[in-house]
Structure formats: C-alpha cells, structure tokens
Design an enzyme around this catalytic site. Structure first.
Site, short mmCIF file in Angstrom:
data_model
loop_
_atom_site.label_atom_id
_atom_site.label_comp_id
_atom_site.label_asym_id
_atom_site.label_seq_id
_atom_site.Cartn_x
_atom_site.Cartn_y
_atom_site.Cartn_z
N GLU A 27 0.83 -1.18 0.08
CA GLU A 27 -0.09 0.07 -0.06
C GLU A 27 0.97 1.33 0.05
O GLU A 27 1.69 1.24 0.75
CB GLU A 27 -0.99 -0.05 1.12
CG GLU A 27 -1.72 1.20 1.36
CD GLU A 27 -2.69 1.15 2.75
OE1 GLU A 27 -3.18 -0.09 3.15
OE2 GLU A 27 -2.67 2.06 3.38
N ASP A 38 -5.37 9.79 10.34
CA ASP A 38 -4.00 9.19 10.51
C ASP A 38 -3.31 9.57 11.86
O ASP A 38 -3.55 10.71 12.14
CB ASP A 38 -3.03 9.40 9.19
CG ASP A 38 -3.21 8.51 8.14
OD1 ASP A 38 -3.21 7.30 8.36
OD2 ASP A 38 -3.58 8.88 7.08
#
Lengths: 248, 407
Positions: A27, A38
């Site tokens: 990824e 995040d």
C-alpha cells in the site's frame, strides 16, 4: 509506505525490501497536508514527504517505476489517498493515471460509501478495485451496503480511532470478523493498530491479510541519525517477522 | 431570487454541489446519530424552549440593534447599524452555537465535549457551556493561536477546560480541527465534537447555521420594529463563516436585501498571504466537506495569513460556496491594515472595541454606506468584541502591554 518519504528512490527501495520479506500487497500512501484518519507516525511521514514538495506527477511516476521493476512488478500495489487529492486532479483523470501507473486498487479513507458512487464506477471502468473500510462503529445494515459496493478486499479497521500501533486489539474484533466472513466472499484484511508478530498470529486464522503501516513507516524516522540502510534493514526485518507469523 | 435559496441542505447535506460528508467510516455512525438527534430536537418544542431560555437568561439575548451615529456621519451616506453580538456573554456570537450543541450532546447522552478553536472565542464559548452544564471539555488550539490569544487560554482553563496546544502543520485553526477530528475518531462513542463554524461534514454546517440564525432572525425583527422595514445591505465577516451564515440565512429569501461577506485579505493577494477563500480558492474537499478551498494545484491545503486569528482558515462553509455561486451573496476581502484602521476608527468614534474579525466587516460597511443615500440602512454583524485582540494589536502597533505606562 508513504510515497516520497523521504524521497521517491527510498520509497522504491523500501518496497523492494517489503517484497523480499514476503509482502503480498503493498500500500502506497500519497502524502496529504491534512490527514484526519492518520496518527502521529503517518502524519509525520507525510510531513517529511511534503517538505520536498513532490508533485502528483512525481508520485505517479514513482508508482510507474515499480511497474517496470521486475522484483516489485508481480506484487500488487494499492494507492491510499485522501479524496481531496483525487477531487483536485479530477476523479476520471486520477483513476486513469492510477491504472496506467500500475496501481491495482485505491483506498480512499475519507470517502464513505454514500459519496463513492462516481469513483466506484470509474474504478470499475479502468479495471481497478476500490477498497472500502468497515469499522467497529459501522452498524451491520450499513456494513452490508459497504460489502456490496466494495471490491478487491474488505479493509477491516480493528479499532475505533486513528492509525498507529496499539498494544491490545479489542476482543470484539474476532466476532466482527466472523460475522463479516459469513456475509461476503471478499478477502478480509485487518488494519489500524497492528504492529507485532503476536498480533498477526492471533488474527491469522480469522483473516486473509494483515495491514501494517505505522510500525514499518516509523523506521524511516531514523534515516537522519542512522542512515538509510539501517532503516531499510529494520523495515525488512520487521516485515519478515510479520510475514512469517502469517505462515508459520 | 426564488424562495428555494433557503431550502438547503438536502438529506445528504448538499448545498447544491457543495457540502456532503467526506470523513473516515469510523465517524459516519456518529454523524448519523447527530443528524437524527438534531431532527428530533428541532421537532421538540421543549428543546426550543430550553435553548431560548439559556439564550435569554445566560447569554443575554436579544442583544440590541444599535445605530452607529458617528460612523454614519463619518461615512457620509447610508445609516449604519450594528447587531451587537459583542454584548453576548463571552463577548461573541460563538456562544449561540455552543449552548445549542452542548444541549444536543446532553440529549444524546454523550458525557464528554471536545472543540477546536482559532481565536479562542469558540473555545471560550464551549468551555463556558460545559461549565454551565457540568461536562468535561478539551479544546484543541494551534500553538500559534495560543501565543496570540493567551487571555482566552486563561479563561478556558479557569472554567475547567483542558487546552491542548496543537504543534502540527501551521499550528493554527486548520490543524486544531485536524487534531479534534483525530480525538473524535478514538472517542466517538462517548464524546460530542462541538464544531464551531458552518464547516465540516454534514450535519454540522446546517446545525451551526441554524443555531446562529438567531442573529439574523432578531436583526430582521428589530429592523421591522425599529425602522419599519428590512435593511438594504447586511454585512458580516467570513472565516469559516458562522456569524455570516447566521446573519444572512433569515434574509436569503428577501430579494431586496443585499448580502455581503468580507473575508481576510491579509497582506497581499499572493498565495499564503491572505485567507480570502471565496475570492481566490477553487472547489475542493477539506475537513469533511466540499466547498471552496485554498489549495495548491495538487490539492494540498495552502498556508493562509490574516491579522485575525479567527479568519485565517483555508476553507469556508459549503453554504457560502453555494451562495457565492448562485449569486445570492457577494464576497469581498479587507486587508490587514484596513482592518486595523477600522478597529481604531470604530473604537474612537463609537466607544466599541470590535474584534479584528469584525473590523473587516466594519471597513466594508463604511465603504458601502459612503456610496448610498442617507435613507438606506446598512447593518453590520458586530460579531465580537476586541478585548481578546488588544495584546496583538498593541504588539503590531509597537507597544508592549506588559510593560506599558500611561503618558
């Protein structure tokens, strides 16, 4: 891996190391200035990448270069990025560029299923997957709609929160994975909070894949003090131990 | 202009092409719950009664529509009126929304509150509402704003709120929103996020607009009552755009009323030197909503600047984008030095120290009033008082209030 942290060459080398360690999918996170999903490790990584001001063209050509790398080429690469970046380029153009750069799928963590209709059909047209997320707060009727719209695999978020390492994974995760397994034929992959081989060992019989980001990316923080090779060696060693926990 | 201007948002939170919900899946259930709780609350007369009771007895509403006679004479044209949101408890319009949302949090049974703040006004307002109802509160505030707005930090802490300085990115409002969203991602089941402006994912732009609409509703009624007619021009400053949305919304279906939003023109028109999103931005996605955004060509959020900590935001509420593109509201910008000038002018001529945000709107009101006949009515949303800005204004004027003596 964050694309471009700290520069495209290092990212490509890190991906080679992951492939050597046995990763079955890679990824690539496209750095974004305001990543709300995040945690601190990924955010810091995005900040390092953005300090060089890499253009979208630079990041896409990094992806293309992996397509031409005979070691990396057989391992599918996914792009993970905010819809802010996709919208700015234009969804149609972005999806075409992603497909021609050799990406097999996209993960767009700030695009819930309701807003994903256009992108889904563009991805289908270009023959790439749009991977959707199911979280512990997703009600079951909603999860069914997500499963219907999802392709590639189901990204099962392990915890209620942002990305980053956690010492414990919630016990309810196994129940949710069991329920999801009964609802879909798509592979199930668990991410958020996974950092150690023992966590992988706990999950391995319940899932088809485990997604690890922060724990690997964290090692790039050490490049300025310890040098690139030490950081890449650590990444490879951790990836190797995680991969062998999947197939002991 | 048809009546349809006020018939937004739709069920998906869309204001024309703007708005919607671009958030991680983890937050969707909480946003659905909030939408449902809000629908139930506004259908419940007891909720309205409770909200109105607190606005009256705690906030001090209704506040006056005040005739600024000396500024009117100075401009030499239309009559200028101030809607005195600065006279609310805590000194700005922000308290209207904080009270409303904390009441909603109570209805949803969420025992903890978080908020972001730029200038500190929304943080203080939310800290105040949490003290009033006895809820624990954490406020995220950019480190740069903590420096510029020490007094507001002290006020929040005094009321028992935890102020969390944000050290990422530009260390201002935008980063404070990112951090508050991250907190909410992890605590969503027990925490309500009191978003302070008409930005963010659906249903926030609608909820905040509705709670702030008390400004425009009162203004409209006061104009009819005191002046016998609707105003000709209504002006408000726009950062995220909550005081402007609350002021404008009750007028959008009155075609005779010209509406003007004033953004931060900063130091210059170059990227990074201003926060005039609707003048220089493009449609994009930021903080969970589709709206005009100041971005670079790849979609990375641009740096912004304003002398005012409450206006330096690279996005704007989606309804403002809708009003801009439909032509219902005009948007303009006022630069830093004009805002400072206007702060001093209003202070000297009216005995009212306006917030620096508000000073942007006053500047435009003076310009518009000068171009119109005396019979015309120009209303400015005096969104907040300037106490919080005194240290920063003094610093910019070369004075240090810590060591200053009276000459």
């Amino acid at each position: 891996m964050t694309a471009g942290d700290p520069d495209p060459q290092t990212t490509r080398e890190a991906v080679r190391r992951l492939v050597l360690a046995g990763a079955s999918v890679v990824e690539l996170g496209f750095p974004y200035s305001d990543p709300i999903a995040d945690g601190p490790v990924i955010q810091a990584s995005y900040t390092r990448a953005l300090s060089k001001k890499p253009s979208m063209e630079t990041l896409l050509s990094l992806c293309s270069s992996m397509k031409d790398d005979s070691l990396i080429q057989p391992v599918p690469r996914l792009g993970m990025l905010s819809y802010s970046l996709i919208h700015r380029r234009g969804p149609e153009k972005f999806v075409q560029d992603a497909a021609s750069s050799g990406l097999s799928g996209l993960i767009v963590p700030d695009l819930p299923v309701e807003e994903s209709i256009e992108l889904r059909s563009l991805c289908a047209k270009s023959g790439i997957d749009l991977i959707l997320l199911v979280t512990p707060t997703t009600p079951r009727d909603r999860a069914l709609r997500i499963l219907e719209a999802c392709s590639g695999f189901v990204y099962c978020v392990s915890i209620t929160g942002i990305t980053g390492e956690r010492s414990e994974l919630p016990a309810s995760l196994i129940d949710q994975l069991g329920w999801l397994r009964d609802q879909t034929n798509l592979p199930l992959c668990v991410g958020f909070g996974v950092s150690r081989p023992d966590q992988v060992a706990m999950l391995r019989t319940h899932v088809d894949g485990v997604i690890v980001g922060s724990a690997l990316v964290r090692h790039l923080e050490r490049i300025p003090s310890e040098g690139m090779n030490a950081a890449l060696d650590s990444i490879e060693a951790l990836a190797r131990s995680l991969c062998s926990a999947v197939n002991p | 202009m048809s009546a349809a201007v006020s018939m937004v948002p739709d069920k998906a939170g869309r204001f024309g092409p703007f708005g919607g919900r671009y958030v991680p899946e983890t937050l969707v259930a909480a946003l659905d719950q909030l939408t449902q709780a809000y629908e139930q609350a506004i259908a419940d007369p007891r909720f309205h009664a409770e909200f109105e009771f607190h606005l009256k007895s705690f906030v001090g509403r209704p506040n006056p529509l005040y005739f600024a006679s000396r500024l009117t004479a100075q401009a030499g044209g239309a009559r200028i009126f101030f809607k005195r949101e600065d006279l609310n408890h805590t000194g700005a319009h922000k308290i209207n929304n904080s009270i409303g949302q904390v009441l909603l949090a109570r209805r949803m049974g969420k025992p903890r509150i978080i908020a972001e703040t730029g200038a500190g006004q929304h943080g203080v307002a939310t800290a105040t509402a949490c003290a009033l109802f006895g809820l624990p509160c954490t406020v995220y505030m950019g480190e740069e704003d903590v420096r510029r707005q020490k007094l507001n930090v002290f006020k929040m802490q005094s009321m028992g709120t935890k102020v969390h300085p944000v050290t990422t990115g530009s260390r201002t409002l935008r980063d404070a929103i990112n951090e508050a969203m991250r907190d909410w991602m992890a605590t969503v089941e027990s925490t309500h996020y009191v978003l302070g402006s008409v930005v963010g994912p659906h249903p926030f732009p609608r909820i905040v607009r509705d709670f702030q609409s008390v400004i425009g509703k009162e203004t409209r009624a006061q104009c009819l009552d005191q002046l016998g007619r609707l105003p000709d021009v209504v002006i408000a400053c726009v950062g995220g755009g909550s005081n402007a949305a609350g002021m404008f919304f009750p007028f959008v279906d009155d075609p005779s009323v010209r509406l003007i939003g004033v953004e931060a023109g900063g130091r210059a028109n170059d990227p990074g030197q201003h926060a005039a999103t609707l003048s220089f931005g493009k449609p994009g996605v930021l903080h969970g909503t589709m709206s005009y955004v100041l971005q670079d060509e790849d979609g990375q959020t641009a740096d912004v600047h304003s002398v005012s900590a409450g206006l330096d935001y690279p996005g704007v509420g989606p309804e403002h984008s809708y009003w801009r593109d439909s032509g219902r509201v005009e948007y303009t910008a006022c630069d830093d030095s004009s805002a400072l000038e206007s702060f001093y002018l209003c202070s000297r001529m009216e005995g009212i120290l306006p917030a620096l945000e508000t000073a942007h709107a006053i500047k435009e009101a003076m310009r518009i009033a000068a171009s119109r006949p005396h019979g015309d009515i120009v209303v400015v949303c005096l969104s907040g008082r300037g106490d919080k800005d005194c240290y920063e204004i003094a610093r910019l004027s070369g004075q240090d209030l810590e060591t200053a003596s009276v000459h």
